[in-house]
Motif scaffolding. Structure first.
Motif, short mmCIF file in Angstrom:
data_model
loop_
_atom_site.label_atom_id
_atom_site.label_comp_id
_atom_site.label_asym_id
_atom_site.label_seq_id
_atom_site.Cartn_x
_atom_site.Cartn_y
_atom_site.Cartn_z
N MET A 27 -1.06 -31.83 13.06
CA MET A 27 0.13 -30.39 12.98
C MET A 27 -1.20 -29.26 12.85
SD MET A 27 2.47 -30.04 9.71
CE MET A 27 2.97 -31.05 10.42
N ALA A 28 -0.79 -27.89 13.50
CA ALA A 28 -1.89 -27.08 11.99
C ALA A 28 -1.35 -26.30 11.58
CB ALA A 28 -1.57 -25.93 13.88
N ILE A 29 -2.62 -26.10 10.81
CA ILE A 29 -2.56 -25.80 9.38
C ILE A 29 -2.90 -24.36 9.58
CG2 ILE A 29 -3.65 -25.25 7.11
CD1 ILE A 29 -4.42 -28.73 7.73
N ILE A 30 -2.22 -23.31 8.63
CA ILE A 30 -2.24 -21.47 8.87
C ILE A 30 -2.44 -21.14 7.19
CG2 ILE A 30 -1.42 -19.39 9.24
CD1 ILE A 30 0.00 -20.69 11.51
N THR A 31 -3.56 -20.47 7.40
CA THR A 31 -3.75 -20.02 5.43
C THR A 31 -3.45 -19.32 5.70
OG1 THR A 31 -6.38 -19.66 5.30
CG2 THR A 31 -5.70 -22.10 5.40
N LEU A 32 -3.24 -18.55 4.89
CA LEU A 32 -2.80 -17.09 4.41
C LEU A 32 -3.70 -16.37 2.87
CD1 LEU A 32 0.89 -16.86 4.12
CD2 LEU A 32 -0.32 -16.03 6.61
N THR A 33 -4.65 -15.41 3.53
CA THR A 33 -5.45 -14.28 2.06
C THR A 33 -4.88 -12.87 2.64
OG1 THR A 33 -6.89 -16.04 2.48
CG2 THR A 33 -7.80 -14.53 1.07
N THR A 34 -4.50 -12.17 1.57
CA THR A 34 -3.63 -11.33 0.96
C THR A 34 -4.01 -11.21 -0.52
OG1 THR A 34 -1.83 -11.21 0.35
CG2 THR A 34 -2.18 -12.12 2.87
N ASP A 35 -4.15 -9.02 -0.21
CA ASP A 35 -3.72 -8.42 -1.48
C ASP A 35 -2.40 -8.22 -1.39
OD1 ASP A 35 -3.45 -6.81 0.58
OD2 ASP A 35 -5.29 -5.24 -0.06
N PHE A 36 -1.66 -8.84 -1.34
CA PHE A 36 -0.11 -8.20 -1.76
C PHE A 36 0.44 -8.48 -2.19
CE2 PHE A 36 0.67 -8.87 3.78
CZ PHE A 36 0.15 -8.12 4.00
N GLY A 37 0.05 -9.49 -3.36
CA GLY A 37 0.88 -9.97 -4.44
C GLY A 37 2.04 -11.41 -4.24
N GLU A 38 2.73 -10.85 -5.61
CA GLU A 38 4.43 -12.06 -5.56
C GLU A 38 4.97 -11.60 -5.56
OE1 GLU A 38 3.44 -15.39 -4.85
OE2 GLU A 38 0.90 -14.89 -5.25
N LYS A 39 4.90 -10.38 -6.23
CA LYS A 39 6.30 -9.40 -6.50
C LYS A 39 7.12 -8.91 -5.33
CE LYS A 39 8.37 -5.66 -8.29
NZ LYS A 39 8.16 -4.17 -9.35
N ASP A 40 6.07 -8.40 -4.37
CA ASP A 40 7.36 -8.37 -3.14
C ASP A 40 7.09 -9.23 -2.09
OD1 ASP A 40 6.76 -5.44 -3.75
OD2 ASP A 40 4.53 -5.40 -3.36
N HIS A 41 7.65 -8.95 -0.74
CA HIS A 41 8.66 -10.14 -0.32
C HIS A 41 7.38 -9.86 0.99
CE1 HIS A 41 8.54 -5.81 1.91
NE2 HIS A 41 8.37 -6.56 3.41
N PHE A 42 5.95 -9.32 0.68
CA PHE A 42 5.35 -9.63 2.08
C PHE A 42 4.62 -10.63 2.13
CE2 PHE A 42 4.63 -5.22 0.21
CZ PHE A 42 4.91 -3.85 1.35
N ALA A 43 4.88 -11.49 1.50
CA ALA A 43 3.81 -13.21 1.97
C ALA A 43 5.08 -14.00 2.33
CB ALA A 43 3.09 -14.21 0.61
N GLY A 44 6.38 -13.49 1.69
CA GLY A 44 6.88 -15.07 2.10
C GLY A 44 7.94 -14.05 3.99
N ALA A 45 7.93 -12.52 4.33
CA ALA A 45 8.26 -12.59 5.09
C ALA A 45 6.87 -12.94 6.34
CB ALA A 45 8.15 -11.52 5.15
N ILE A 46 5.89 -13.06 6.04
CA ILE A 46 4.77 -13.40 6.98
C ILE A 46 4.98 -15.62 7.20
CG2 ILE A 46 2.22 -14.54 7.38
CD1 ILE A 46 1.78 -11.59 5.41
N LYS A 47 5.41 -15.93 6.28
CA LYS A 47 5.95 -17.35 5.94
C LYS A 47 6.50 -17.47 7.04
CE LYS A 47 3.53 -18.49 1.90
NZ LYS A 47 3.87 -18.75 0.65
N GLY A 48 8.07 -16.50 6.76
CA GLY A 48 9.08 -16.56 7.87
C GLY A 48 8.82 -16.53 9.13
N ALA A 49 8.34 -15.41 9.48
CA ALA A 49 7.92 -15.27 11.01
C ALA A 49 6.99 -16.66 11.42
CB ALA A 49 6.82 -13.95 10.58
N ILE A 50 6.34 -17.27 10.16
CA ILE A 50 5.49 -17.95 11.01
C ILE A 50 5.64 -18.72 11.24
CG2 ILE A 50 3.73 -19.35 10.51
CD1 ILE A 50 2.47 -17.63 8.80
N TYR A 51 7.22 -19.45 10.44
CA TYR A 51 7.81 -21.25 11.36
C TYR A 51 8.80 -20.84 11.98
CZ TYR A 51 6.62 -23.43 6.79
OH TYR A 51 5.04 -24.29 5.73
N SER A 52 9.47 -19.13 11.70
CA SER A 52 10.38 -19.00 13.09
C SER A 52 10.01 -19.21 14.27
CB SER A 52 10.71 -17.50 13.06
OG SER A 52 11.95 -17.46 12.20
#
Length: 284
Positions: A1-26
């Motif tokens: 199983m491949a592992i993908i890590t995320l390092t960003t300056d998006f913070g936790e408030k906005d949708h950005f990090a969640g949207a990235i995860k959703g796009a990867i899983y899709s």
């Protein structure tokens, strides 16, 4: 199983990090996603570089690391993908990986060129995710980019040494959650120059002539606990990542304070180390 890590300056408030995860899983539902950090200070490239350098080695070989810092595409900020130390890194060519490539030569480097097929104002979501999923499926870097031979460095990441080799001028590159201040001076760099000499470390009005081996070195354990008063004491240490760190024992930025607040140290502030020439013995 491949592992993908995320390092960003998006913070936790906005949708950005969640949207990235959703796009990867899709696109690749059988991968595993790990958040390294979404709390990098906005556009702070040295901070992101320090975090990814010290996190990636704990992951298995073949892990894919998406770094979403200052990732808008323009003529001076291209997108790149690297195979380095048997890991894959996807980011903007803005110096983020130069702390790693300073000591490890990349196996492959490409400038990503799939943008004609993607219309986006959010390249981490669209371009970086597509690239990561391509690699996760076993795809090669040459398919999604053209080979390059060098990447941008971070300016002033290497400390300055004077001509007499008796002074290091470094700078603050990171302030951690405890308010500890991390400099760009590594243990290897320091010891190569020290050559057994005594030294004085200056950080604003604070001076240190000793480097501790652990944070509790400032505690006098011969005294009863209620007489130690160790909290709030300053010290210098080479941290777990082997970078020179100025710290406060048991610091807490919400109560006793940290080195950053109590000593007035901020990102890019100068830290100076002066090596003291040994005194010659008296000759009679």
């Amino acid at each position: 199983m491949a592992i993908i890590t995320l390092t960003t300056d998006f913070g936790e408030k906005d949708h950005f990090a969640g949207a990235i995860k959703g796009a990867i899983y899709s696109e690749q539902p059988d991968v595993r996603i790990v958040d390294i950090s979404h709390s990098v200070a906005p556009f702070n490239i040295p901070e992101a570089a320090y975090i990814i350098q010290n996190a990636y080695t704990s992951f298995p070989k073949g892990t894919i690391h998406i770094i979403g810092i200052d990732s808008e595409l323009n003529q001076e900020n291209k997108h790149i993908a690297l195979k380095l130390d048997d890991h894959y890194f996807i980011c903007a060519n803005n110096g983020i990986l130069s702390m790693i490539t300073n000591t490890i030569v990349p196996e492959k480097m490409v400038e990503i060129n799939i943008h004609n097929n993607v219309q986006t104002s959010f390249p981490v979501l669209d371009v970086f995710v597509q690239t990561a999923c391509h690699i996760a499926r076993g795809g090669t870097l040459e398919v999604i980019g053209k080979p390059i031979t060098e990447i941008k460095p971070i300016k002033n990441i290497v400390p300055y040494v004077n001509e007499d080799q008796n002074q290091i001028i470094g700078s603050v590159i990171y302030i951690d959650n405890y308010g500890n201040v991390i400099t760009n001076i590594t243990k290897v760099f320091f010891e190569k120059l020290q050559k057994g000499r005594e030294f004085e470390i200056s950080a604003r009005n604070n001076k240190f002539k000793k480097i501790s081996t652990k944070y509790s070195d400032v505690v006098d354990f011969t005294k009863p606990e209620n007489q130690r008063h160790s909290e709030g004491k300053g010290l210098v240490i080479f941290n777990a990542s082997k970078y020179l760190e100025i710290a406060i024992y048991k610091s807490n930025t919400q109560s006793v304070g940290g080195a950053s607040t109590l000593m007035g140290l901020n990102y890019r502030d100068t830290i100076t180390i002066n090596f003291i020439k040994p005194k010659r013995p008296d000759i009679y």
